[in-house]
Design an enzyme around this catalytic site. Structure first.
Site, PDB file in Angstrom:
ATOM      1  N   ASP A   1      14.146 -71.986 -31.208  1.00  0.00           N
ATOM      2  CA  ASP A   1      14.057 -73.398 -30.845  1.00  0.00           C
ATOM      3  C   ASP A   1      14.321 -73.528 -29.356  1.00  0.00           C
ATOM      4  O   ASP A   1      15.310 -72.995 -28.830  1.00  0.00           O
ATOM      5  CB  ASP A   1      15.085 -74.213 -31.630  1.00  0.00           C
ATOM      6  CG  ASP A   1      15.119 -75.662 -31.187  1.00  0.00           C
ATOM      7  OD1 ASP A   1      14.246 -76.437 -31.624  1.00  0.00           O
ATOM      8  OD2 ASP A   1      16.008 -76.012 -30.381  1.00  0.00           O
TER       9      ASP A   1
ATOM     10  N   ASP B   1       8.794 -76.992 -20.256  1.00  0.00           N
ATOM     11  CA  ASP B   1       7.400 -77.453 -20.240  1.00  0.00           C
ATOM     12  C   ASP B   1       6.933 -77.701 -21.674  1.00  0.00           C
ATOM     13  O   ASP B   1       6.099 -76.969 -22.207  1.00  0.00           O
ATOM     14  CB  ASP B   1       6.548 -76.389 -19.549  1.00  0.00           C
ATOM     15  CG  ASP B   1       5.111 -76.815 -19.331  1.00  0.00           C
ATOM     16  OD1 ASP B   1       4.781 -77.972 -19.646  1.00  0.00           O
ATOM     17  OD2 ASP B   1       4.310 -75.979 -18.876  1.00  0.00           O
TER      18      ASP B   1
END
Length: 278
Positions: free
Chosen positions: A139, A160
């Site tokens: 994650d 990003d």
């Protein structure tokens, strides 16, 4: 917003993001001390501009191909980095942020990448097999905090995300607040799309409340007027940018604006501080 980067590789947002990322890392490398470069949403690492996804949108025509047609020497470092993964004069492959950063590594620097999507993580390992990069599959927000502080005194975290989840901005805000508490002097670069101005203004207000002193905002608006319900541009939040980077930024931003302005539009790209600098 639905976003798989293979559809958008080499677009105007990539040109701005990667040009500024090169300039930022180069500014940090004016000092000999080692750097740790961390990418939380690394993607595939390398993209085929001739592939079905990229050809379907044609966005590289208005991004990397415009940059290659431009003659401003301030974009030379960007063009050289793209050429480095291509055999011919015209780019057929486009490097993602991991490949750009891998090219910038010195022997003392480290590159740590993360990509949660299984297919993209597999592609990323293949794209980075000839580099020293470490690749994780976790994650992104848990990974971001787990990597801080890095093993070197200085470093950059690149965030990003695809902005596919409705709570993406809230997770970024919360994680950035926690990251700043763990690593107050560290540098963070956060990419974001500019689609709905009102949503973006609200998010900036929330980020301003974090009280981070050196918080630079770079926004690239493609059109002279907002285009409803479409992609209007992209920006970067940059926490703790080095002085050498901010001093060299204005002419680079103007070069990017001129190279990427759509026909019939001048466009706008500018940098400003989000909060009060101390």
């Amino acid at each position: 917003m639905n976003y798989r980067h293979s559809f958008h590789a080499g677009n105007s947002a990539d040109v701005v993001k990667h040009s500024l990322l090169i300039a930022l890392v180069r500014a940090l490398q004016l000092k000999e001390g080692a750097l740790t470069l961390i990418d939380t949403h690394a993607g595939c690492g390398l993209y085929d501009l001739g592939g079905e996804e990229a050809q379907r949108t044609g966005e590289s025509t208005h991004g990397v191909l415009r940059a290659f047609a431009d003659t401003n020497s301030l974009l030379d470092d960007y063009r050289a980095a793209v050429r480095a993964v291509n055999a011919g004069a015209e780019p057929r492959l486009y490097p993602g942020s991991p490949r750009f950063m891998a090219q910038l590594l010195r022997p003392q620097d480290f590159l740590i990448l993360n990509e949660k999507h299984p297919d993209d993580a597999y592609a990323l390992r293949g794209a980075m097999r000839d580099t020293s990069a470490a690749v994780h599959q976790r994650d992104a927000y848990e990974f971001w905090l787990a990597m801080l502080p890095p093993r070197t005194p200085r470093g950059v975290v690149v965030v990003d995300p695809p902005y596919e989840q409705t709570d993406e901005r809230a997770r970024i805000t919360a994680t950035l607040a926690a990251a700043h508490r763990k690593w107050a002097h560290g540098m963070t670069v956060i990419w974001y799309p500019l689609k709905d101005r009102a949503t973006h203004v609200r998010w900036k207000a929330q980020l301003r409340k974090l009280g981070i002193p050196k918080f630079l905002v770079v926004e690239h608006w493609l059109y002279d007027r907002d285009q409803p319900d479409i992609y209007n541009g992209a920006g970067l939040f940059i926490v703790n940018p080095p002085y050498a980077f901010t001093q060299a930024l204005p002419p680079l931003l103007e070069a990017l604006r001129a190279a990427l302005a759509p026909e019939g539009h001048r466009g706008k790209i500018a940098a400003d501080w989000l909060g009060d600098r101390k």
